[in-house]
Design a protein around this motif. Structure first.
Motif, PDB file in Angstrom:
ATOM      1  N   SER A 202       0.513  -1.474   0.137  1.00  0.00           N
ATOM      2  CA  SER A 202      -0.075   0.245  -0.097  1.00  0.00           C
ATOM      3  C   SER A 202       0.833   0.760   0.253  1.00  0.00           C
ATOM      4  O   SER A 202       0.855   2.156  -1.082  1.00  0.00           O
ATOM      5  N   GLU A 203       2.073   1.244   0.665  1.00  0.00           N
ATOM      6  CA  GLU A 203       3.076   2.657   1.214  1.00  0.00           C
ATOM      7  C   GLU A 203       3.303   2.274  -0.766  1.00  0.00           C
ATOM      8  O   GLU A 203       3.990   4.076  -0.632  1.00  0.00           O
ATOM      9  N   TYR A 205       2.213   1.679  -3.546  1.00  0.00           N
ATOM     10  CA  TYR A 205       1.336   1.748  -4.460  1.00  0.00           C
ATOM     11  C   TYR A 205       0.741   3.482  -4.300  1.00  0.00           C
ATOM     12  O   TYR A 205       1.159   4.554  -5.823  1.00  0.00           O
ATOM     13  N   ALA A 206       1.174   3.842  -3.181  1.00  0.00           N
ATOM     14  CA  ALA A 206       0.534   5.375  -2.768  1.00  0.00           C
ATOM     15  C   ALA A 206       1.372   6.193  -3.293  1.00  0.00           C
ATOM     16  O   ALA A 206       0.930   7.635  -3.357  1.00  0.00           O
ATOM     17  N   THR A 207       2.604   5.331  -3.464  1.00  0.00           N
ATOM     18  CA  THR A 207       3.336   6.723  -4.702  1.00  0.00           C
ATOM     19  C   THR A 207       3.488   7.579  -5.996  1.00  0.00           C
ATOM     20  O   THR A 207       3.988   8.056  -6.467  1.00  0.00           O
ATOM     21  N   TYR A 232      -6.257   2.076   5.256  1.00  0.00           N
ATOM     22  CA  TYR A 232      -5.242   2.925   4.874  1.00  0.00           C
ATOM     23  C   TYR A 232      -5.157   2.434   3.393  1.00  0.00           C
ATOM     24  O   TYR A 232      -5.139   2.903   2.234  1.00  0.00           O
ATOM     25  N   ASN A 235      -7.420   3.057   1.311  1.00  0.00           N
ATOM     26  CA  ASN A 235      -7.879   4.968   0.485  1.00  0.00           C
ATOM     27  C   ASN A 235      -6.931   5.070  -0.391  1.00  0.00           C
ATOM     28  O   ASN A 235      -7.183   5.265  -2.019  1.00  0.00           O
ATOM     29  N   THR A 236      -5.492   4.202  -0.559  1.00  0.00           N
ATOM     30  CA  THR A 236      -4.763   3.486  -1.974  1.00  0.00           C
ATOM     31  C   THR A 236      -5.367   2.742  -2.690  1.00  0.00           C
ATOM     32  O   THR A 236      -4.555   3.341  -3.977  1.00  0.00           O
ATOM     33  N   ASN A 238      -8.478   2.164  -4.427  1.00  0.00           N
ATOM     34  CA  ASN A 238      -9.834   3.025  -3.410  1.00  0.00           C
ATOM     35  C   ASN A 238     -10.744   1.757  -5.166  1.00  0.00           C
ATOM     36  O   ASN A 238     -12.142   2.544  -4.686  1.00  0.00           O
TER      37      ASN A 238
END
Length: 442
Positions: A202-203, A205-207, A232, A235-236, A238
Protein backbone atom coordinates in the motif's frame (compact mmCIF):
# COMPACT_ATOMS: atom_id res chain seq x y z
CA UNK A 1 2.46 -44.58 1.63
CA UNK A 2 5.60 -42.71 2.70
CA UNK A 3 6.19 -39.26 4.11
CA UNK A 4 8.42 -37.32 1.70
CA UNK A 5 10.00 -33.98 2.61
CA UNK A 6 10.07 -30.95 0.32
CA UNK A 7 12.16 -27.86 0.97
CA UNK A 8 12.76 -24.97 -1.39
CA UNK A 9 11.85 -21.49 -2.50
CA UNK A 10 8.81 -20.80 -4.64
CA UNK A 11 9.38 -22.26 -8.09
CA UNK A 12 7.83 -24.27 -10.89
CA UNK A 13 10.14 -27.13 -9.95
CA UNK A 14 8.84 -27.07 -6.36
CA UNK A 15 5.22 -27.44 -7.50
CA UNK A 16 6.20 -30.18 -9.98
CA UNK A 17 7.81 -32.23 -7.21
CA UNK A 18 4.81 -31.66 -4.97
CA UNK A 19 2.50 -33.11 -7.62
CA UNK A 20 4.89 -35.99 -8.33
CA UNK A 21 4.89 -36.95 -4.64
CA UNK A 22 1.08 -36.97 -4.62
CA UNK A 23 0.85 -38.93 -7.87
CA UNK A 24 3.19 -41.52 -6.39
CA UNK A 25 0.70 -42.08 -3.54
CA UNK A 26 2.87 -40.44 -0.88
CA UNK A 27 2.29 -37.67 1.64
CA UNK A 28 4.40 -34.51 1.33
CA UNK A 29 5.94 -32.88 4.41
CA UNK A 30 6.44 -29.18 3.70
CA UNK A 31 9.23 -27.37 5.53
CA UNK A 32 9.86 -23.62 5.26
CA UNK A 33 13.35 -23.22 3.79
CA UNK A 34 14.03 -20.20 6.03
CA UNK A 35 14.09 -22.14 9.31
CA UNK A 36 17.42 -23.49 10.65
CA UNK A 37 18.58 -26.77 9.13
CA UNK A 38 18.76 -28.59 12.46
CA UNK A 39 15.15 -27.63 13.23
CA UNK A 40 14.06 -28.77 9.77
CA UNK A 41 15.69 -32.14 10.29
CA UNK A 42 14.06 -32.56 13.71
CA UNK A 43 10.66 -31.88 12.14
CA UNK A 44 11.25 -34.43 9.37
CA UNK A 45 12.47 -37.08 11.78
CA UNK A 46 9.38 -36.48 13.89
CA UNK A 47 7.27 -36.97 10.73
CA UNK A 48 9.15 -40.17 9.82
CA UNK A 49 10.64 -38.69 6.64
CA UNK A 50 13.34 -40.81 5.03
CA UNK A 51 13.56 -38.97 1.69
CA UNK A 52 13.55 -35.20 1.17
CA UNK A 53 13.66 -33.17 -2.03
CA UNK A 54 15.91 -30.19 -1.31
CA UNK A 55 16.52 -27.23 -3.57
CA UNK A 56 20.15 -27.00 -4.65
CA UNK A 57 22.03 -24.42 -2.60
CA UNK A 58 19.83 -24.72 0.48
CA UNK A 59 21.55 -25.98 3.62
CA UNK A 60 24.87 -27.69 4.17
CA UNK A 61 24.13 -31.38 4.66
CA UNK A 62 25.91 -32.91 7.65
CA UNK A 63 26.82 -36.59 7.94
CA UNK A 64 25.07 -36.87 11.30
CA UNK A 65 21.76 -36.49 9.46
CA UNK A 66 22.48 -39.18 6.87
CA UNK A 67 19.36 -41.16 7.88
CA UNK A 68 17.43 -38.79 5.64
CA UNK A 69 18.19 -39.20 1.95
CA UNK A 70 18.39 -35.68 0.50
CA UNK A 71 17.72 -35.47 -3.23
CA UNK A 72 18.83 -32.16 -4.71
CA UNK A 73 16.85 -30.38 -7.42
CA UNK A 74 17.50 -27.11 -9.26
CA UNK A 75 15.38 -23.99 -9.33
CA UNK A 76 15.88 -22.76 -12.87
CA UNK A 77 14.63 -19.19 -12.47
CA UNK A 78 15.00 -16.43 -9.90
CA UNK A 79 12.24 -14.34 -11.45
CA UNK A 80 8.46 -14.51 -11.71
CA UNK A 81 7.09 -17.13 -14.12
CA UNK A 82 3.74 -18.49 -15.23
CA UNK A 83 3.12 -22.10 -14.24
CA UNK A 84 3.28 -24.03 -17.55
CA UNK A 85 0.32 -26.05 -18.83
CA UNK A 86 2.19 -29.35 -18.56
CA UNK A 87 2.25 -28.94 -14.75
CA UNK A 88 -1.53 -28.49 -14.72
CA UNK A 89 -1.84 -31.63 -16.82
CA UNK A 90 0.10 -33.65 -14.23
CA UNK A 91 -2.30 -32.71 -11.43
CA UNK A 92 -5.04 -35.22 -10.56
CA UNK A 93 -8.07 -34.45 -8.39
CA UNK A 94 -8.04 -36.67 -5.32
CA UNK A 95 -10.82 -36.87 -2.72
CA UNK A 96 -9.50 -39.88 -0.83
CA UNK A 97 -9.04 -39.91 2.93
CA UNK A 98 -5.35 -40.72 2.48
CA UNK A 99 -2.84 -38.32 3.99
CA UNK A 100 -1.87 -35.60 1.51
CA UNK A 101 0.29 -33.12 3.39
CA UNK A 102 1.94 -32.38 6.72
CA UNK A 103 2.12 -28.65 7.43
CA UNK A 104 3.98 -27.10 10.32
CA UNK A 105 2.37 -24.26 12.24
CA UNK A 106 4.24 -20.99 12.66
CA UNK A 107 5.06 -21.73 16.29
CA UNK A 108 4.76 -18.15 17.59
CA UNK A 109 4.56 -19.16 21.25
CA UNK A 110 6.12 -22.61 21.27
CA UNK A 111 7.21 -25.58 19.18
CA UNK A 112 5.60 -25.87 15.77
CA UNK A 113 3.23 -28.82 15.40
CA UNK A 114 2.96 -31.04 12.35
CA UNK A 115 -0.65 -30.88 11.10
CA UNK A 116 -1.89 -33.75 8.92
CA UNK A 117 -4.45 -33.05 6.19
CA UNK A 118 -6.04 -35.58 3.88
CA UNK A 119 -6.60 -35.22 0.14
CA UNK A 120 -10.32 -34.96 0.87
CA UNK A 121 -9.77 -32.11 3.33
CA UNK A 122 -7.61 -29.94 1.09
CA UNK A 123 -9.60 -30.58 -2.08
CA UNK A 124 -13.00 -29.86 -0.54
CA UNK A 125 -11.58 -26.72 1.05
CA UNK A 126 -10.10 -25.61 -2.28
CA UNK A 127 -13.50 -26.23 -3.93
CA UNK A 128 -15.16 -23.95 -1.36
CA UNK A 129 -12.54 -21.25 -1.99
CA UNK A 130 -13.14 -21.48 -5.74
CA UNK A 131 -16.85 -21.11 -5.00
CA UNK A 132 -16.49 -17.70 -3.33
CA UNK A 133 -13.62 -16.41 -5.50
CA UNK A 134 -15.82 -16.60 -8.62
CA UNK A 135 -12.82 -17.11 -10.90
CA UNK A 136 -13.06 -16.39 -14.61
CA UNK A 137 -10.95 -17.41 -17.62
CA UNK A 138 -9.27 -13.99 -17.52
CA UNK A 139 -8.06 -14.29 -13.92
CA UNK A 140 -4.50 -14.78 -12.80
CA UNK A 141 -3.21 -15.39 -9.26
CA UNK A 142 0.16 -14.06 -8.07
CA UNK A 143 1.95 -16.04 -5.34
CA UNK A 144 3.48 -13.57 -2.86
CA UNK A 145 3.91 -15.91 0.15
CA UNK A 146 5.87 -19.10 0.68
CA UNK A 147 4.36 -22.32 -0.67
CA UNK A 148 4.96 -24.29 2.53
CA UNK A 149 2.10 -22.53 4.33
CA UNK A 150 -1.47 -23.85 4.19
CA UNK A 151 -3.12 -20.66 2.94
CA UNK A 152 -0.73 -20.50 -0.03
CA UNK A 153 -0.69 -24.20 -0.85
CA UNK A 154 -4.44 -24.77 -0.67
CA UNK A 155 -5.94 -21.31 -1.08
CA UNK A 156 -3.82 -20.37 -4.08
CA UNK A 157 -1.83 -23.22 -5.68
CA UNK A 158 -4.47 -25.94 -5.32
CA UNK A 159 -7.22 -23.50 -6.29
CA UNK A 160 -5.34 -22.59 -9.48
CA UNK A 161 -4.59 -26.21 -10.38
CA UNK A 162 -8.20 -27.31 -9.91
CA UNK A 163 -9.76 -24.33 -11.70
CA UNK A 164 -7.11 -24.09 -14.44
CA UNK A 165 -6.46 -20.47 -13.42
CA UNK A 166 -3.23 -18.79 -14.49
CA UNK A 167 -0.71 -18.92 -11.66
CA UNK A 168 2.35 -16.68 -11.38
CA UNK A 169 5.12 -18.18 -9.26
CA UNK A 170 7.51 -15.60 -7.83
CA UNK A 171 10.25 -15.33 -5.19
CA UNK A 172 9.03 -13.98 -1.86
CA UNK A 173 11.96 -11.87 -0.65
CA UNK A 174 11.63 -9.06 -3.17
CA UNK A 175 10.98 -5.29 -3.02
CA UNK A 176 7.39 -4.08 -3.53
CA UNK A 177 8.26 -2.66 -6.96
CA UNK A 178 9.08 -6.19 -8.16
CA UNK A 179 5.59 -7.32 -7.15
CA UNK A 180 3.87 -4.49 -9.00
CA UNK A 181 6.04 -4.93 -12.09
CA UNK A 182 5.19 -8.65 -12.17
CA UNK A 183 1.47 -8.02 -11.61
CA UNK A 184 1.47 -5.65 -14.57
CA UNK A 185 3.64 -7.89 -16.78
CA UNK A 186 1.51 -11.00 -16.30
CA UNK A 187 -1.94 -9.34 -16.09
CA UNK A 188 -2.53 -10.59 -12.56
CA UNK A 189 -6.03 -10.03 -11.17
CA UNK A 190 -5.75 -11.63 -7.69
CA UNK A 191 -3.06 -11.47 -5.02
CA UNK A 192 -3.15 -12.91 -1.49
CA UNK A 193 -1.23 -11.11 1.25
CA UNK A 194 -0.71 -11.00 4.99
CA UNK A 195 -1.25 -7.64 6.77
CA UNK A 196 2.47 -6.82 6.79
CA UNK A 197 2.76 -7.29 3.04
CA UNK A 198 -0.45 -5.35 2.49
CA UNK A 199 0.95 -2.38 4.39
CA UNK A 200 4.23 -2.43 2.44
CA UNK A 201 2.51 -2.71 -0.93
CA UNK A 202 0.00 0.00 0.00
CA UNK A 203 2.81 2.40 0.89
CA UNK A 204 4.59 1.67 -2.39
CA UNK A 205 1.43 1.94 -4.47
CA UNK A 206 0.67 5.33 -2.86
CA UNK A 207 3.75 6.76 -4.61
CA UNK A 208 1.76 6.71 -7.86
CA UNK A 209 4.51 4.96 -9.83
CA UNK A 210 2.47 1.93 -10.85
CA UNK A 211 -0.54 0.96 -12.91
CA UNK A 212 -2.08 -2.47 -12.44
CA UNK A 213 -5.16 -2.39 -14.67
CA UNK A 214 -6.01 -6.09 -14.34
CA UNK A 215 -5.71 -6.32 -10.55
CA UNK A 216 -9.22 -6.58 -9.08
CA UNK A 217 -8.97 -8.36 -5.71
CA UNK A 218 -6.58 -8.53 -2.75
CA UNK A 219 -7.21 -11.23 -0.14
CA UNK A 220 -5.70 -10.72 3.32
CA UNK A 221 -5.03 -13.44 5.91
CA UNK A 222 -2.41 -14.75 8.34
CA UNK A 223 -2.96 -12.38 11.27
CA UNK A 224 -5.40 -9.70 12.42
CA UNK A 225 -5.62 -6.73 10.06
CA UNK A 226 -5.78 -3.63 12.24
CA UNK A 227 -8.12 -0.78 11.38
CA UNK A 228 -5.30 1.62 10.49
CA UNK A 229 -3.85 -0.62 7.77
CA UNK A 230 -7.36 -1.65 6.67
CA UNK A 231 -8.43 1.97 6.10
CA UNK A 232 -5.12 3.00 4.55
CA UNK A 233 -5.19 0.12 2.06
CA UNK A 234 -8.79 0.80 1.07
CA UNK A 235 -8.03 4.48 0.53
CA UNK A 236 -4.89 3.67 -1.47
CA UNK A 237 -6.37 0.90 -3.65
CA UNK A 238 -9.70 2.70 -3.88
CA UNK A 239 -10.84 0.91 -7.02
CA UNK A 240 -10.02 -2.63 -5.83
CA UNK A 241 -11.73 -5.18 -3.61
CA UNK A 242 -9.75 -5.88 -0.43
CA UNK A 243 -11.22 -8.89 1.35
CA UNK A 244 -10.24 -10.38 4.71
CA UNK A 245 -10.26 -14.15 4.97
CA UNK A 246 -9.72 -16.32 8.03
CA UNK A 247 -8.74 -19.86 8.79
CA UNK A 248 -6.34 -22.24 10.44
CA UNK A 249 -4.40 -25.21 9.09
CA UNK A 250 -6.41 -27.61 11.24
CA UNK A 251 -9.55 -26.56 9.34
CA UNK A 252 -8.21 -27.21 5.90
CA UNK A 253 -7.44 -24.15 6.19
CA UNK A 254 -10.10 -21.64 5.07
CA UNK A 255 -13.05 -20.95 7.40
CA UNK A 256 -14.54 -17.55 6.51
CA UNK A 257 -14.19 -14.96 3.76
CA UNK A 258 -15.46 -11.54 2.86
CA UNK A 259 -17.40 -11.06 -0.38
CA UNK A 260 -18.47 -7.94 -2.24
CA UNK A 261 -22.17 -8.56 -1.64
CA UNK A 262 -22.07 -8.99 2.13
CA UNK A 263 -19.08 -7.57 3.98
CA UNK A 264 -18.22 -3.90 4.37
CA UNK A 265 -16.48 -3.65 7.76
CA UNK A 266 -13.08 -4.92 8.95
CA UNK A 267 -14.48 -8.37 9.76
CA UNK A 268 -13.16 -11.69 8.43
CA UNK A 269 -16.42 -12.35 6.64
CA UNK A 270 -18.92 -15.18 6.71
CA UNK A 271 -18.41 -18.98 6.73
CA UNK A 272 -17.52 -20.48 3.37
CA UNK A 273 -19.35 -23.45 1.85
CA UNK A 274 -19.35 -26.51 4.12
CA UNK A 275 -18.27 -24.61 7.25
CA UNK A 276 -20.18 -23.67 10.42
CA UNK A 277 -18.96 -21.42 13.22
CA UNK A 278 -20.17 -20.58 16.71
CA UNK A 279 -18.94 -18.62 19.71
CA UNK A 280 -18.57 -20.42 23.05
CA UNK A 281 -17.78 -19.03 26.52
CA UNK A 282 -15.24 -20.54 28.91
CA UNK A 283 -17.81 -22.94 30.38
CA UNK A 284 -19.10 -24.29 27.06
CA UNK A 285 -22.21 -22.16 26.70
CA UNK A 286 -23.27 -20.78 23.31
CA UNK A 287 -23.00 -16.99 23.08
CA UNK A 288 -25.27 -14.63 21.16
CA UNK A 289 -24.63 -11.94 18.57
CA UNK A 290 -22.04 -9.39 19.63
CA UNK A 291 -20.82 -11.46 22.60
CA UNK A 292 -17.10 -12.20 22.59
CA UNK A 293 -15.87 -15.73 23.24
CA UNK A 294 -13.90 -18.59 21.70
CA UNK A 295 -14.42 -19.32 18.01
CA UNK A 296 -15.43 -22.93 17.22
CA UNK A 297 -15.39 -24.39 13.71
CA UNK A 298 -17.15 -27.40 12.19
CA UNK A 299 -15.90 -28.42 8.75
CA UNK A 300 -15.58 -31.47 6.51
CA UNK A 301 -12.02 -30.26 5.85
CA UNK A 302 -10.98 -31.02 9.43
CA UNK A 303 -7.41 -32.25 9.86
CA UNK A 304 -6.51 -35.88 10.66
CA UNK A 305 -4.48 -34.98 13.74
CA UNK A 306 -0.94 -34.00 14.66
CA UNK A 307 2.26 -35.86 13.93
CA UNK A 308 2.95 -35.84 17.67
CA UNK A 309 0.49 -35.10 20.46
CA UNK A 310 -3.19 -34.23 20.64
CA UNK A 311 -5.18 -31.02 20.38
CA UNK A 312 -4.06 -28.86 23.27
CA UNK A 313 -7.31 -26.90 23.46
CA UNK A 314 -10.32 -28.57 25.05
CA UNK A 315 -13.40 -28.67 22.82
CA UNK A 316 -16.82 -28.50 24.44
CA UNK A 317 -18.48 -29.80 21.26
CA UNK A 318 -17.64 -33.14 19.58
CA UNK A 319 -16.39 -32.71 15.98
CA UNK A 320 -15.95 -28.97 16.49
CA UNK A 321 -12.47 -27.42 16.47
CA UNK A 322 -11.59 -25.06 19.30
CA UNK A 323 -9.56 -22.52 17.31
CA UNK A 324 -8.11 -20.75 20.33
CA UNK A 325 -9.13 -17.46 18.71
CA UNK A 326 -11.35 -14.95 20.48
CA UNK A 327 -14.08 -13.31 18.44
CA UNK A 328 -17.72 -12.46 17.99
CA UNK A 329 -20.41 -12.61 15.31
CA UNK A 330 -22.03 -9.27 14.50
CA UNK A 331 -25.63 -8.48 13.50
CA UNK A 332 -24.72 -9.06 9.84
CA UNK A 333 -23.53 -12.62 10.61
CA UNK A 334 -19.90 -11.58 10.03
CA UNK A 335 -17.10 -12.96 12.20
CA UNK A 336 -14.67 -10.60 13.92
CA UNK A 337 -11.41 -11.93 15.39
CA UNK A 338 -10.12 -9.90 18.34
CA UNK A 339 -7.15 -11.97 19.46
CA UNK A 340 -5.95 -15.28 20.83
CA UNK A 341 -7.38 -17.02 23.89
CA UNK A 342 -3.79 -17.09 25.17
CA UNK A 343 -3.75 -13.28 24.97
CA UNK A 344 -6.80 -12.76 27.19
CA UNK A 345 -5.80 -11.09 30.47
CA UNK A 346 -7.79 -11.11 33.73
CA UNK A 347 -7.14 -7.93 35.77
CA UNK A 348 -9.04 -7.40 39.02
CA UNK A 349 -11.60 -9.97 37.83
CA UNK A 350 -12.12 -8.02 34.60
CA UNK A 351 -11.46 -9.50 31.15
CA UNK A 352 -9.04 -7.43 29.08
CA UNK A 353 -8.72 -8.04 25.34
CA UNK A 354 -5.33 -6.63 24.29
CA UNK A 355 -6.51 -6.25 20.68
CA UNK A 356 -9.19 -3.75 21.78
CA UNK A 357 -6.49 -1.70 23.56
CA UNK A 358 -4.28 -1.87 20.47
CA UNK A 359 -7.09 -0.54 18.28
CA UNK A 360 -7.34 2.58 20.44
CA UNK A 361 -3.57 3.14 20.45
CA UNK A 362 -3.39 2.75 16.68
CA UNK A 363 -5.71 5.75 16.34
CA UNK A 364 -2.73 7.95 17.24
CA UNK A 365 -1.36 9.36 14.00
CA UNK A 366 2.27 8.59 14.89
CA UNK A 367 1.81 4.99 16.11
CA UNK A 368 2.88 2.68 13.31
CA UNK A 369 2.43 -0.70 15.04
CA UNK A 370 1.80 -1.79 18.60
CA UNK A 371 1.37 -4.91 20.71
CA UNK A 372 -0.23 -5.06 24.15
CA UNK A 373 0.46 -7.99 26.48
CA UNK A 374 0.77 -8.87 30.14
CA UNK A 375 4.14 -9.39 31.82
CA UNK A 376 4.90 -10.38 35.39
CA UNK A 377 7.38 -7.52 35.68
CA UNK A 378 5.21 -4.61 34.58
CA UNK A 379 1.64 -5.90 34.23
CA UNK A 380 -0.23 -4.75 31.12
CA UNK A 381 2.43 -3.42 28.76
CA UNK A 382 2.40 -1.74 25.35
CA UNK A 383 5.31 -1.89 22.93
CA UNK A 384 5.03 0.27 19.85
CA UNK A 385 6.83 1.70 16.86
CA UNK A 386 6.35 5.32 15.79
CA UNK A 387 6.68 7.52 12.73
CA UNK A 388 8.13 10.55 14.52
CA UNK A 389 11.27 11.36 16.52
CA UNK A 390 9.37 13.08 19.33
CA UNK A 391 8.35 11.34 22.55
CA UNK A 392 4.64 10.45 22.39
CA UNK A 393 4.24 8.45 25.60
CA UNK A 394 2.22 11.18 27.36
CA UNK A 395 -0.03 11.51 24.33
CA UNK A 396 -0.65 7.76 24.32
CA UNK A 397 -1.48 7.76 28.01
CA UNK A 398 -3.95 10.61 27.50
CA UNK A 399 -5.51 8.73 24.57
CA UNK A 400 -6.19 5.55 26.56
CA UNK A 401 -7.22 7.46 29.70
CA UNK A 402 -10.00 9.11 27.71
CA UNK A 403 -11.24 5.96 25.99
CA UNK A 404 -10.56 2.90 28.15
CA UNK A 405 -11.53 1.59 31.58
CA UNK A 406 -8.83 1.90 34.23
CA UNK A 407 -8.05 -1.82 34.17
CA UNK A 408 -7.47 -1.72 30.37
CA UNK A 409 -4.79 1.00 30.54
CA UNK A 410 -1.20 -0.25 30.07
CA UNK A 411 1.12 0.38 33.01
CA UNK A 412 4.16 0.68 30.78
CA UNK A 413 4.76 2.06 27.26
CA UNK A 414 7.92 1.00 25.48
CA UNK A 415 9.01 2.32 22.07
CA UNK A 416 11.06 -0.17 20.02
CA UNK A 417 12.54 -0.19 16.51
CA UNK A 418 10.34 -2.96 15.10
CA UNK A 419 7.79 -5.56 16.16
CA UNK A 420 9.30 -9.06 15.78
CA UNK A 421 7.19 -11.31 13.57
CA UNK A 422 7.15 -14.74 12.01
CA UNK A 423 7.53 -15.28 8.27
CA UNK A 424 3.73 -15.15 7.96
CA UNK A 425 3.45 -11.80 9.72
CA UNK A 426 2.34 -13.09 13.14
CA UNK A 427 3.80 -11.33 16.17
CA UNK A 428 6.43 -13.27 18.13
CA UNK A 429 5.08 -12.83 21.65
CA UNK A 430 7.96 -14.51 23.46
CA UNK A 431 10.50 -12.27 21.74
CA UNK A 432 8.52 -9.18 22.72
CA UNK A 433 8.46 -10.29 26.36
CA UNK A 434 12.23 -10.66 26.21
CA UNK A 435 12.55 -7.17 24.71
CA UNK A 436 10.40 -5.77 27.53
CA UNK A 437 12.51 -7.50 30.17
CA UNK A 438 15.65 -6.01 28.57
CA UNK A 439 14.18 -2.54 28.53
CA UNK A 440 13.60 -2.23 24.81
CA UNK A 441 16.89 -3.48 23.40
CA UNK A 442 16.64 -5.34 20.11
Amino acid sequence: MSHVGLIGENSIEYIERLIDIWNNGDCVVLIDWRIPFRTAVEMMKEADVSVCYLEDGKYEIQDSFSKIDFIRYQRKSNSAEILPIEIYDKFENNYSQNEAVVLYSSGTTGKAKGIILSHYAINTNADAIIDYMKLTVNDGIYIAKVLSHSSTLIGEVLVALKSQTKLVIAPTIVPPRFVFQSISKFDVSIICLNPTLLQKLSEEYATGKYTVPMLRTIYVSGSILNDKVYNYAHNTFNDLHIFNVYGLSEAGPRVTAQRADCCKSNSVGKPIKGVDIKIIDNTGNLLGRGECGTVYVNTSSRFNGYIVGNEKLKSYSPDWINTGDMGYIDENEELHIVGRLDDLVIINSYKVYPCFVERILLKHKHVDECKVLYTEKYGLTCVYTKTTNKDIKKELLNLVNNRLAYYEIPKKFLCIKSIPKTNTGKVRTNEIKKIIDEGGKM
